[in-house]
Design a protein around this motif. Structure first.
Motif, PDB file in Angstrom:
ATOM      1  N   LEU A  30      66.824 -60.034 -21.808  1.00  0.00           N
ATOM      2  CA  LEU A  30      66.126 -60.168 -20.246  1.00  0.00           C
ATOM      3  C   LEU A  30      64.592 -60.108 -20.749  1.00  0.00           C
ATOM      4  CD1 LEU A  30      66.042 -59.756 -17.385  1.00  0.00           C
ATOM      5  CD2 LEU A  30      66.009 -57.345 -17.627  1.00  0.00           C
ATOM      6  N   LEU A  32      60.913 -59.181 -19.710  1.00  0.00           N
ATOM      7  CA  LEU A  32      60.159 -58.508 -18.762  1.00  0.00           C
ATOM      8  C   LEU A  32      58.457 -59.059 -19.017  1.00  0.00           C
ATOM      9  CD1 LEU A  32      61.508 -54.913 -18.978  1.00  0.00           C
ATOM     10  CD2 LEU A  32      62.082 -56.927 -17.364  1.00  0.00           C
ATOM     11  N   PRO A  38      60.662 -58.225 -14.122  1.00  0.00           N
ATOM     12  CA  PRO A  38      61.277 -59.476 -14.638  1.00  0.00           C
ATOM     13  C   PRO A  38      60.219 -60.862 -14.439  1.00  0.00           C
ATOM     14  CG  PRO A  38      62.921 -58.049 -13.633  1.00  0.00           C
ATOM     15  CD  PRO A  38      61.521 -57.578 -13.376  1.00  0.00           C
ATOM     16  N   TYR A  41      63.431 -63.747 -11.164  1.00  0.00           N
ATOM     17  CA  TYR A  41      64.723 -63.043 -10.779  1.00  0.00           C
ATOM     18  C   TYR A  41      65.810 -64.040 -10.731  1.00  0.00           C
ATOM     19  CZ  TYR A  41      62.873 -58.398  -9.909  1.00  0.00           C
ATOM     20  OH  TYR A  41      62.514 -57.352  -9.976  1.00  0.00           O
ATOM     21  N   LEU A  44      67.330 -65.836 -13.401  1.00  0.00           N
ATOM     22  CA  LEU A  44      66.697 -64.892 -14.143  1.00  0.00           C
ATOM     23  C   LEU A  44      66.088 -65.033 -15.506  1.00  0.00           C
ATOM     24  CD1 LEU A  44      67.058 -61.734 -13.892  1.00  0.00           C
ATOM     25  CD2 LEU A  44      69.085 -61.882 -15.229  1.00  0.00           C
ATOM     26  N   TRP A 190      70.381 -53.880 -18.590  1.00  0.00           N
ATOM     27  CA  TRP A 190      69.237 -54.536 -18.007  1.00  0.00           C
ATOM     28  C   TRP A 190      69.100 -53.578 -16.449  1.00  0.00           C
ATOM     29  CZ3 TRP A 190      71.289 -60.172 -17.893  1.00  0.00           C
ATOM     30  CH2 TRP A 190      71.318 -60.787 -19.160  1.00  0.00           C
ATOM     31  N   TRP A 193      66.015 -52.365 -14.911  1.00  0.00           N
ATOM     32  CA  TRP A 193      64.999 -53.314 -14.754  1.00  0.00           C
ATOM     33  C   TRP A 193      65.080 -54.105 -13.636  1.00  0.00           C
ATOM     34  CZ3 TRP A 193      61.403 -51.193 -17.421  1.00  0.00           C
ATOM     35  CH2 TRP A 193      61.775 -50.282 -18.772  1.00  0.00           C
ATOM     36  N   LEU A 194      66.188 -54.215 -12.936  1.00  0.00           N
ATOM     37  CA  LEU A 194      66.471 -55.222 -12.097  1.00  0.00           C
ATOM     38  C   LEU A 194      66.883 -54.421 -10.844  1.00  0.00           C
ATOM     39  CD1 LEU A 194      68.835 -57.740 -13.768  1.00  0.00           C
ATOM     40  CD2 LEU A 194      66.326 -57.787 -13.342  1.00  0.00           C
TER      41      LEU A 194
END
Length: 202
Positions: A30, A32, A38, A41, A44, A190, A193-194
């Protein structure tokens, strides 16, 4: 407080205990931005493990979290990064590309005449034969039956007012839409962070 049941409904997180047997192709990172949000989204922002490791070696990213899975060379061993952050901030573009997918995302993957999520296509609000352009402001997501029913008429002529008037969305607006449509599974590292479609409790 976050409601864990809503988190689990929003996405099925893979357990870290499964990592040692995880295929390398199932170890994306993932990505960032430098502000720890992120890059995108939906889709993703994910990099294949090879790209993530290369970015680490070139000192372009910091590793935030890793899989249990590791790769080896004769001189070193590295755990595969599961979350990385860019060292330099990348300013997102203000407006997204005008694509079929982004159009569906703007309209929440539903027909803007009847609300159906089935057999989606797109419709010119003002038909091309009447001078309608192919643009954000003149295209709506429509199901095939509504598209056929409307035909080459305007919504007013067809007595089919759209549920929402079409607009040119900002990237931020599409990001907000994307939070409601998480991928099929997300790795547990993850989670912090989401922020998918999750309610907050007092």
């Amino acid at each position: 407080m976050l409601r864990s049941d809503l988190i689990e409904r929003a996405a099925r997180f893979r357990s870290a205990e499964d990592d040692p047997s995880r295929s390398l192709s199932d170890c994306p990172a993932l990505v960032l931005n430098a502000d720890y949000t992120p890059l995108s989204y939906y889709p993703l922002s994910l990099w294949p493990w090879q790209t993530a490791i290369k970015a680490v070696v070139l000192e372009r990213v910091d590793i935030i979290s890793s899989y249990e899975r590791a790769v080896h060379s004769p001189s070193w061993t590295m755990q595969i990064p599961s979350v990385i952050a860019l060292r330099q901030y990348v300013k997102p573009s203000e407006f997204p590309a005008f694509t079929r997918f982004n159009l569906f995302l703007r309209d929440r993957f539903s027909c803007q005449y009847c609300g159906s999520p089935q057999n989606l296509t797109f419709d010119h609000v003002v038909p091309r034969r009447l001078g309608g352009r192919t643009s954000w402001e003149n295209i709506l997501t429509a199901c095939s039956p509504c598209n056929l029913r409307k035909g080459g008429r305007t919504p007013k002529q067809a007595n089919m007012p759209p549920l929402v008037q079409p607009i040119r969305p900002t990237s931020w607006q599409l990001q907000e839409r994307g939070r409601a449509f998480p991928p099929n599974y997300l790795h547990e590292t993850w989670r912090d962070w989401l922020y998918w479609d999750i309610e907050l409790e007092e």
